[in-house]
Write a protein that holds these residues in place. Structure first.
Motif, PDB file in Angstrom:
ATOM      1  N   TRP A  12      41.299  37.220  37.626  1.00 39.18           N
ATOM      2  CA  TRP A  12      41.131  38.129  38.922  1.00 39.18           C
ATOM      3  C   TRP A  12      41.085  39.824  38.860  1.00 39.18           C
ATOM      4  O   TRP A  12      41.983  40.174  39.281  1.00 39.18           O
ATOM      5  N   GLN A  13      40.184  40.095  38.176  1.00 46.57           N
ATOM      6  CA  GLN A  13      39.971  41.497  37.923  1.00 46.57           C
ATOM      7  C   GLN A  13      39.492  42.072  39.333  1.00 46.57           C
ATOM      8  O   GLN A  13      39.996  43.112  39.743  1.00 46.57           O
ATOM      9  N   GLY A  14      38.947  41.328  40.329  1.00 47.78           N
ATOM     10  CA  GLY A  14      38.579  41.802  41.545  1.00 47.78           C
ATOM     11  C   GLY A  14      39.436  41.429  42.466  1.00 47.78           C
ATOM     12  O   GLY A  14      39.578  41.521  43.985  1.00 47.78           O
ATOM     13  N   ASN A  15      40.676  40.704  42.214  1.00 50.89           N
ATOM     14  CA  ASN A  15      41.950  40.601  42.868  1.00 50.89           C
ATOM     15  C   ASN A  15      41.450  39.624  43.962  1.00 50.89           C
ATOM     16  O   ASN A  15      40.322  38.745  44.087  1.00 50.89           O
TER      17      ASN A  15
ATOM     18  N   HIS B 158      35.601  35.443  47.617  1.00 51.13           N
ATOM     19  CA  HIS B 158      34.082  35.198  47.291  1.00 51.13           C
ATOM     20  C   HIS B 158      33.944  33.856  46.515  1.00 51.13           C
ATOM     21  O   HIS B 158      33.089  32.965  46.634  1.00 51.13           O
ATOM     22  N   VAL B 159      34.933  33.628  45.601  1.00 52.87           N
ATOM     23  CA  VAL B 159      34.872  32.691  44.622  1.00 52.87           C
ATOM     24  C   VAL B 159      34.952  31.104  45.557  1.00 52.87           C
ATOM     25  O   VAL B 159      34.320  30.190  45.039  1.00 52.87           O
TER      26      VAL B 159
ATOM     27  N   GLY C 106      40.350  45.553  46.096  1.00 53.92           N
ATOM     28  CA  GLY C 106      40.473  43.940  46.320  1.00 53.92           C
ATOM     29  C   GLY C 106      41.896  43.573  46.470  1.00 53.92           C
ATOM     30  O   GLY C 106      41.950  42.542  47.073  1.00 53.92           O
TER      31      GLY C 106
ATOM     32  N   ARG D  90      39.674  39.997  46.971  1.00 50.36           N
ATOM     33  CA  ARG D  90      38.324  39.986  47.325  1.00 50.36           C
ATOM     34  C   ARG D  90      37.497  39.106  46.532  1.00 50.36           C
ATOM     35  O   ARG D  90      36.722  38.432  47.151  1.00 50.36           O
ATOM     36  N   GLU D  91      37.800  39.202  45.186  1.00 47.79           N
ATOM     37  CA  GLU D  91      36.985  38.162  44.472  1.00 47.79           C
ATOM     38  C   GLU D  91      37.332  36.948  44.528  1.00 47.79           C
ATOM     39  O   GLU D  91      36.474  36.025  44.489  1.00 47.79           O
TER      40      GLU D  91
ATOM     41  N   PHE E 144      33.183  29.447  39.439  1.00 49.31           N
ATOM     42  CA  PHE E 144      33.059  30.852  39.358  1.00 49.31           C
ATOM     43  C   PHE E 144      31.744  31.304  39.210  1.00 49.31           C
ATOM     44  O   PHE E 144      30.915  30.485  38.611  1.00 49.31           O
ATOM     45  N   SER E 145      31.335  32.417  39.208  1.00 51.69           N
ATOM     46  CA  SER E 145      30.229  33.066  39.196  1.00 51.69           C
ATOM     47  C   SER E 145      29.772  33.181  37.659  1.00 51.69           C
ATOM     48  O   SER E 145      30.694  33.143  36.730  1.00 51.69           O
TER      49      SER E 145
ATOM     50  N   SER F 135      31.418  35.823  35.736  1.00 54.19           N
ATOM     51  CA  SER F 135      32.854  35.810  35.592  1.00 54.19           C
ATOM     52  C   SER F 135      33.163  34.859  34.405  1.00 54.19           C
ATOM     53  O   SER F 135      33.957  35.185  33.449  1.00 54.19           O
TER      54      SER F 135
END
Length: 390
Positions: free
Chosen positions: A292-295, A301-302, A110, A297-298, A320-321, A324
Motif C-alpha cells: 500500500w504505497q498509495g495508502n 481504487h483497488v 493518500g 486512496r490506492e 490489483f493493477s 502494482s
C-alpha cells in the motif's frame, strides 16, 4: 503492543496493550513480560479449564452487511479505523479542535489528511462557517496572489471585475492549505504576513482588510529538510508547526484494513447498484499482505477495480493493477538483473495469462496495455511468448 502465548497445542491467546501516545511501546516493554509468561499461561488455563473454548481464526470472511466498528461520532464521519494509531489521531483532533491553534497535518499521500482537516473544523466553534480548501500545488504562481487574496477591478489586464479571494471567503471559518510544501517562496512571505497581522490586501487594493481565519496546513514532505534546502521559510515553518498531527500510513495500521475494505465494498456496490459481495479470507489476506504505497486512496481504487471485475457473490481474489503486481513480484523475487526485453516479455506474458490469451477486443491484452492489437501481436511473435499461453 501485543504479547502472544499458547496453552497446550491449539489454544492461542494474546494480551494487547493500548496507548493514546504514538509509538508508546518498545521491545524493552515486551521483554518485561517474558519472565511472567508461565504465570499468565496458568491463569488462562485455569480460567478456561471448565469450558470448551473454540478460538476462531483471526482472519474471517468479511460481509459488508456486518455492522462496522468505525467511529461514527459527530465530527469524525468518513474516518474509519479503530487501531491504536488512529486512536491517537482522534485524541489529538478532539484536543486541538476547540482552540484557535494552527495545525500541521503530516503524512504520506493518500492517508486522508483532508478528512482530518474536515474533522477539526467540524468539531470547532467555527463549524457553522466555511471550510475553504486550497491545493497549494495546483495554483499557478502568476495567479496565486489573486486567487488567495482577491483583486480589484482593473488591477491587471483581464481583471474586468472585483474578485473575492479564498482567505476572504473563509472569513470567520477555516482555511485548509493542502500540499503547503509546494507553495512558492514568494507566496510564503505573503502567507506569513497574513498569519502575523491577521489582514490581507487585494491585488490593486489600497487598504488592508481584517480577516479572522484559522489555518490548517498539510504536507507529505519533510518540511525540516525543505527548510534546510532553502525551499521553505523557517519562520513560516515554526508558525505552522504549533500542533502537528501525524497520520499513519496504511502499512502501519493493517488492523484497520478489514473495516476499510468493508466500507469501500459497500460504497461502490451501492454506486453500481449490485448486492455487496462477501470478502473471502484469502482475499482479505491479500489486502493485508500488500504494501500500500498509495495508502487508503490506492486501496479505494483497488476495491473499485475488484468489484468491476468480480462476477460472483464472493470476492475470492483481489484485482490489483498490473503495475502494482509487477512491483510486488519484483520486490519478493530473489534479486536478479533482467534486460529490458526480458522485463517486457514477462509483463506481456502476465497480461496475456490474465486475459486467457485474448489479444484484441474488449477486455483483451491490447486494451489493458493501451496499445494497438497489431503492435501487440508483433511484439508477442518477436518475444516468442505466443506458445506459452495456455
Amino acid at each position: 503492543m501485543v504479547f502472544p502465548f499458547s496453552i497446550g497445542n491449539s489454544q492461542k491467546f494474546s494480551v494487547t496493550f493500548y496507548s493514546r501516545d504514538y509509538n508508546a511501546y518498545s521491545d524493552e516493554n515486551l521483554n518485561l513480560l517474558i519472565p511472567i509468561e508461565s504465570t499468565i499461561c496458568q491463569f488462562f488455563k485455569q480460567l478456561y479449564s471448565d469450558k470448551k473454548t473454540i478460538i476462531e481464526p483471526k482472519i474471517k470472511e468479511v460481509s459488508p452487511n456486518k455492522e462496522l466498528s468505525q467511529i461514527t461520532k459527530s465530527g469524525f464521519e468518513g474516518i474509519i479505523g479503530s487501531s491504536s494509531q488512529m486512536a491517537t489521531v482522534f485524541n489529538y483532533i478532539k484536543k486541538v479542535a476547540p482552540s484557535e491553534t494552527s495545525v500541521l497535518i503530516l503524512g504520506e499521500s493518500g492517508t486522508g489528511k483532508e478528512k482530518i482537516a474536515q474533522s477539526i473544523h467540524a468539531l470547532s466553534p467555527r463549524k457553522e462557517k466555511p471550510l475553504v480548501i486550497i491545493n497549494c500545488g495546483a495554483i499557478p504562481e502568476n495567479l496565486a496572489e489573486s486567487i488567495l487574496f482577491g483583486h480589484e477591478k482593473g488591477a491587471f489586464t483581464g481583471a474586468l471585475e472585483r474578485r473575492i479571494g479564498k482567505f476572504e471567503l473563509a472569513d470567520g471559518g477555516t482555511i485548509f492549505l493542502d500540499e503547503i510544501g509546494e507553495m512558492p517562496l514568494t507566496l510564503q512571505v505573503k502567507l506569513l504576513r497574513v498569519l502575523q497581522e491577521k489582514n490581507i490586501e487585494r491585488v490593486g487594493g489600497s487598504a488592508p482588510l481584517k480577516i479572522d481565519v484559522r489555518i490548517i496546513a498539510a504536507t507529505n514532505k519533510d518540511l525540516e529538510n525543505e527548510v534546510a534546502a532553502g525551499r521553505f521559510r523557517m519562520d513560516l515553518y515554526y508558525r505552522l508547526y504549533v500542533f502537528p498531527i501525524l497520520v499513519p500510513s496504511l502499512r502501519n495500521r493493517i488492523e484497520d484494513i478489514p473495516e476499510l475494505a468493508d466500507h469501500f465494498i459497500k460504497m461502490y456496490s451501492e454506486n453500481m447498484n449490485i448486492k455487496p459481495p462477501t470478502l473471502s479470507k484469502a482475499a482479505l489476506q491479500q489486502l493485508i499482505n500488500y504494501s500500500w504505497q498509495g495508502n487508503i486512496r490506492e486501496m479505494e481504487h483497488v476495491i473499485q477495480r475488484t468489484l468491476l471485475l468480480n462476477e460472483e457473490n464472493t470476492i475470492k481474489t483481489i484485482e490489483f493493477s498490473p503495475s502494482s503486481i509487477l512491483k510486488t513480484e519484483q520486490t519478493t523475487e530473489s534479486f536478479s538483473i533482467k534486460t529490458m526485453l526480458e522485463n517486457e516479455r514477462d509483463y506481456i506474458l502476465y497480461i496475456l495469462k490474465k486475459c486467457n490469451g485474448k489479444v484484441s477486443g474488449a477486455g483483451g491484452a491490447a486494451e489493458i496495455l493501451d496499445i494497438n492489437p497489431s503492435t501487440l501481436t508483433s511484439r508477442i511473435k518477436k518475444l516468442e511468448i505466443n506458445k506459452k499461453i495456455s
